[in-house]
Scaffold this motif. Sequence first.
Motif, PDB file in Angstrom:
ATOM      1  N   UNK A 389       0.835  -1.208   0.000  1.00 46.69           N
ATOM      2  CA  UNK A 389       0.000   0.000   0.000  1.00 46.69           C
ATOM      3  C   UNK A 389       0.866   1.253   0.000  1.00 46.69           C
ATOM      4  N   UNK A 390       1.939   1.247   0.788  1.00 47.64           N
ATOM      5  CA  UNK A 390       2.832   2.406   0.833  1.00 47.64           C
ATOM      6  C   UNK A 390       3.492   2.642  -0.522  1.00 47.64           C
ATOM      7  N   UNK A 391       3.888   1.568  -1.187  1.00 47.08           N
ATOM      8  CA  UNK A 391       4.508   1.694  -2.503  1.00 47.08           C
ATOM      9  C   UNK A 391       3.502   2.232  -3.515  1.00 47.08           C
ATOM     10  N   UNK A 392       2.284   1.677  -3.487  1.00 48.70           N
ATOM     11  CA  UNK A 392       1.252   2.091  -4.446  1.00 48.70           C
ATOM     12  C   UNK A 392       0.857   3.551  -4.270  1.00 48.70           C
ATOM     13  N   UNK A 393       0.867   4.030  -3.022  1.00 49.60           N
ATOM     14  CA  UNK A 393       0.456   5.411  -2.733  1.00 49.60           C
ATOM     15  C   UNK A 393       1.612   6.401  -2.829  1.00 49.60           C
ATOM     16  N   UNK A 394       2.801   5.919  -3.192  1.00 46.71           N
ATOM     17  CA  UNK A 394       3.960   6.798  -3.316  1.00 46.71           C
ATOM     18  C   UNK A 394       4.564   7.199  -1.990  1.00 46.71           C
ATOM     19  N   UNK A 395       4.189   6.504  -0.906  1.00 44.15           N
ATOM     20  CA  UNK A 395       4.743   6.818   0.413  1.00 44.15           C
ATOM     21  C   UNK A 395       6.084   6.127   0.658  1.00 44.15           C
ATOM     22  N   UNK A 396       6.400   5.119  -0.159  1.00 45.02           N
ATOM     23  CA  UNK A 396       7.659   4.387  -0.016  1.00 45.02           C
ATOM     24  C   UNK A 396       8.241   4.167  -1.399  1.00 45.02           C
ATOM     25  N   UNK A 397       9.444   4.659  -1.610  1.00 45.16           N
ATOM     26  CA  UNK A 397      10.112   4.512  -2.907  1.00 45.16           C
ATOM     27  C   UNK A 397      10.900   3.201  -2.873  1.00 45.16           C
ATOM     28  N   UNK A 398      10.244   2.161  -3.314  1.00 42.26           N
ATOM     29  CA  UNK A 398      10.843   0.835  -3.240  1.00 42.26           C
ATOM     30  C   UNK A 398      10.100  -0.101  -4.190  1.00 42.26           C
ATOM     31  N   UNK A 399      10.659  -1.299  -4.362  1.00 50.30           N
ATOM     32  CA  UNK A 399       9.999  -2.366  -5.108  1.00 50.30           C
ATOM     33  C   UNK A 399       9.964  -3.606  -4.219  1.00 50.30           C
ATOM     34  N   UNK A 400       8.995  -4.465  -4.471  1.00 50.06           N
ATOM     35  CA  UNK A 400       8.880  -5.687  -3.680  1.00 50.06           C
ATOM     36  C   UNK A 400       8.875  -6.880  -4.630  1.00 50.06           C
ATOM     37  N   UNK A 401       9.753  -7.830  -4.358  1.00 56.88           N
ATOM     38  CA  UNK A 401       9.864  -9.018  -5.211  1.00 56.88           C
ATOM     39  C   UNK A 401       9.533 -10.261  -4.399  1.00 56.88           C
ATOM     40  N   UNK A 402       8.992 -11.244  -5.061  1.00 59.50           N
ATOM     41  CA  UNK A 402       8.632 -12.499  -4.393  1.00 59.50           C
ATOM     42  C   UNK A 402       9.234 -13.674  -5.152  1.00 59.50           C
ATOM     43  N   UNK A 403       9.572 -14.720  -4.394  1.00 52.93           N
ATOM     44  CA  UNK A 403      10.075 -15.970  -4.968  1.00 52.93           C
ATOM     45  C   UNK A 403       9.323 -17.125  -4.332  1.00 52.93           C
ATOM     46  N   UNK A 404       9.033 -18.176  -5.101  1.00 54.29           N
ATOM     47  CA  UNK A 404       8.287 -19.318  -4.545  1.00 54.29           C
ATOM     48  C   UNK A 404       8.970 -19.893  -3.310  1.00 54.29           C
ATOM     49  N   UNK A 405       8.225 -20.012  -2.239  1.00 53.43           N
ATOM     50  CA  UNK A 405       8.737 -20.604  -1.015  1.00 53.43           C
ATOM     51  C   UNK A 405       9.636 -19.686  -0.200  1.00 53.43           C
ATOM     52  N   UNK A 406       9.813 -18.438  -0.664  1.00 52.98           N
ATOM     53  CA  UNK A 406      10.688 -17.493   0.039  1.00 52.98           C
ATOM     54  C   UNK A 406       9.891 -16.245   0.440  1.00 52.98           C
ATOM     55  N   UNK A 407      10.292 -15.597   1.530  1.00 53.91           N
ATOM     56  CA  UNK A 407       9.585 -14.368   1.922  1.00 53.91           C
ATOM     57  C   UNK A 407       9.833 -13.249   0.919  1.00 53.91           C
ATOM     58  N   UNK A 408       8.864 -12.380   0.809  1.00 54.75           N
ATOM     59  CA  UNK A 408       9.008 -11.230  -0.097  1.00 54.75           C
ATOM     60  C   UNK A 408      10.135 -10.325   0.384  1.00 54.75           C
ATOM     61  N   UNK A 409      10.818  -9.703  -0.594  1.00 52.38           N
ATOM     62  CA  UNK A 409      11.954  -8.831  -0.284  1.00 52.38           C
ATOM     63  C   UNK A 409      11.677  -7.427  -0.823  1.00 52.38           C
ATOM     64  N   UNK A 410      11.958  -6.432   0.007  1.00 51.11           N
ATOM     65  CA  UNK A 410      11.778  -5.037  -0.372  1.00 51.11           C
ATOM     66  C   UNK A 410      13.132  -4.444  -0.729  1.00 51.11           C
ATOM     67  N   UNK A 411      13.206  -3.837  -1.916  1.00 51.74           N
ATOM     68  CA  UNK A 411      14.428  -3.156  -2.343  1.00 51.74           C
ATOM     69  C   UNK A 411      14.145  -1.661  -2.385  1.00 51.74           C
ATOM     70  N   UNK A 412      14.878  -0.909  -1.576  1.00 53.73           N
ATOM     71  CA  UNK A 412      14.643   0.534  -1.498  1.00 53.73           C
ATOM     72  C   UNK A 412      15.296   1.247  -2.668  1.00 53.73           C
TER      73      UNK A 412
END
Length: 497
Positions: A389-412
């Motif tokens: 939600x923060x990324x979509x609203x422009x409150x956080x300048x980052x990307x979020x990636x997901x991998x099967x079986x692994x927790x999502x990772x945020x890259x600022x």
Amino acid sequence: MDNLLPNLLSFPPHPPPPNPISDYAYDQGIREQIDYVRKLADSKLLQQTSGGENVLDVINPALNTVPYTFILLANISALKKGTKGVDMEKIWGKMTTFLGTFDPRQIRYLGDQLSDILEAVASIAVTNRQPWVALAPIREALLRLDPTGTILTTSHLALVRLALDSHSYNPVVPVIEKLILYFPGTTNQPRPKYICDMSLNPMQYITPASGLTQKLKYQDVLEYFLYSGMVFIGLRNWEGALQCLENAVTYPAKEGSVSKIMAEAYKKWVLVGLLQEGKLLNLPRSTSSNAAKQYHTLAKPYETFAQIFESGTASRLKAEADQGLTVWQNDCNTGLVLHVLAAYQKFQIRNLANIYSKISIPEIVGQTMSAETGNKLPSPQAGEKLVQEMINQGELHATMSTSPGQPSVVTFAVSGPVLTEVEMQTELGAATERIHALTKEIKQTDRMLTHDKDYIKFIQKQRKNARQGSTGDQGISGPDMDWGGDVEDEDIMGGLY
């Protein structure tokens, strides 16, 4: 009516002559036309054409503003009296169309009449319990009258009141986002020779004498800034709200006194500062030392709350919010406090960018706390939802990636949002236009102040205080500001309403 139309439409000449008429000729011609139309009885103005048409359907308000104005007012008067044959919906449509199409040059001579039409639009909207329908017409009228939006009028205040009453905020943004630089009735201004001169500064033709505004009291100005700030709060535009509230907080007052409206603005300013900057902001240096002391006393619960937000824990912030519930409710600031609680964890997440370039969602959940509950988020899924939600609203300048079986990772993002070349050019162009406009207004303001006796006395007093070493604590405020221009300072300690 047919025999009246030639005289009603005689000015301005149409089509326009090859050589534009002089300001002198224009001034003479329009004044003669106003005198002619003013002498006509309403009964004559309400007559239909020989073809059975309402004359408002025949005259173009953009070309012949003068006759259209008086005929429209005759219809409004007939509507109030309940005259048969006068249709409410038709007159409403004519009023709203007129406010968006009148000739800005001709309307300068019709201040009282324009004010009456604006009041009628607001009154009808409120009477029908639809105050929001009056917002766009009044907005358009104000921007046609003064595209710069730099002078405050009584219609501005009426507009923001309607916006707050109707909880409809977007329509008034084009007006309240303008920088207010002047107030009507400024002293020592040369009287323009002809108000039809299109090179005039708006404060030279928008005056109490012209009828385009009434004289503003001290309280009116403060209310406008406070209410504009509240409109921006309703839009979650914290930057806009902060600027408007700051205008009220720093407004010059005699001996640095603080009114109830100013105190109300300061309390909201503290909370909005947390939402915008994540910390308790220092008072602007233009704030007098006496006013600063009063603010700190009157808003102590807010400043304490802000200090905990800045350096305390989530649980302590929630406890402080709960303890001060009665204070927030009495000040009508409960909603803002709830927004602050929701923002606490968001600022924690954004601050992680100062430490990490990448971080997993479970780590974010483990290292941040929610002030809304005083605890960590219940699950990684809740953390992922918040970050997205923060990324979509422009409150956080980052990307979020997901991998099967692994927790999502945020890259600022290292340098914030990346703009395209077109977006960059658009922003640069807009910034350049704003700078040019401000430069012009600054020069005008400098000329105005140079000849203002009250301001000169104020400057002399400040120099005297400086020599005596009584400028106060410059770390938190500036010298006393007791110069208020020509705005009436009655009822400085009066209530908010």
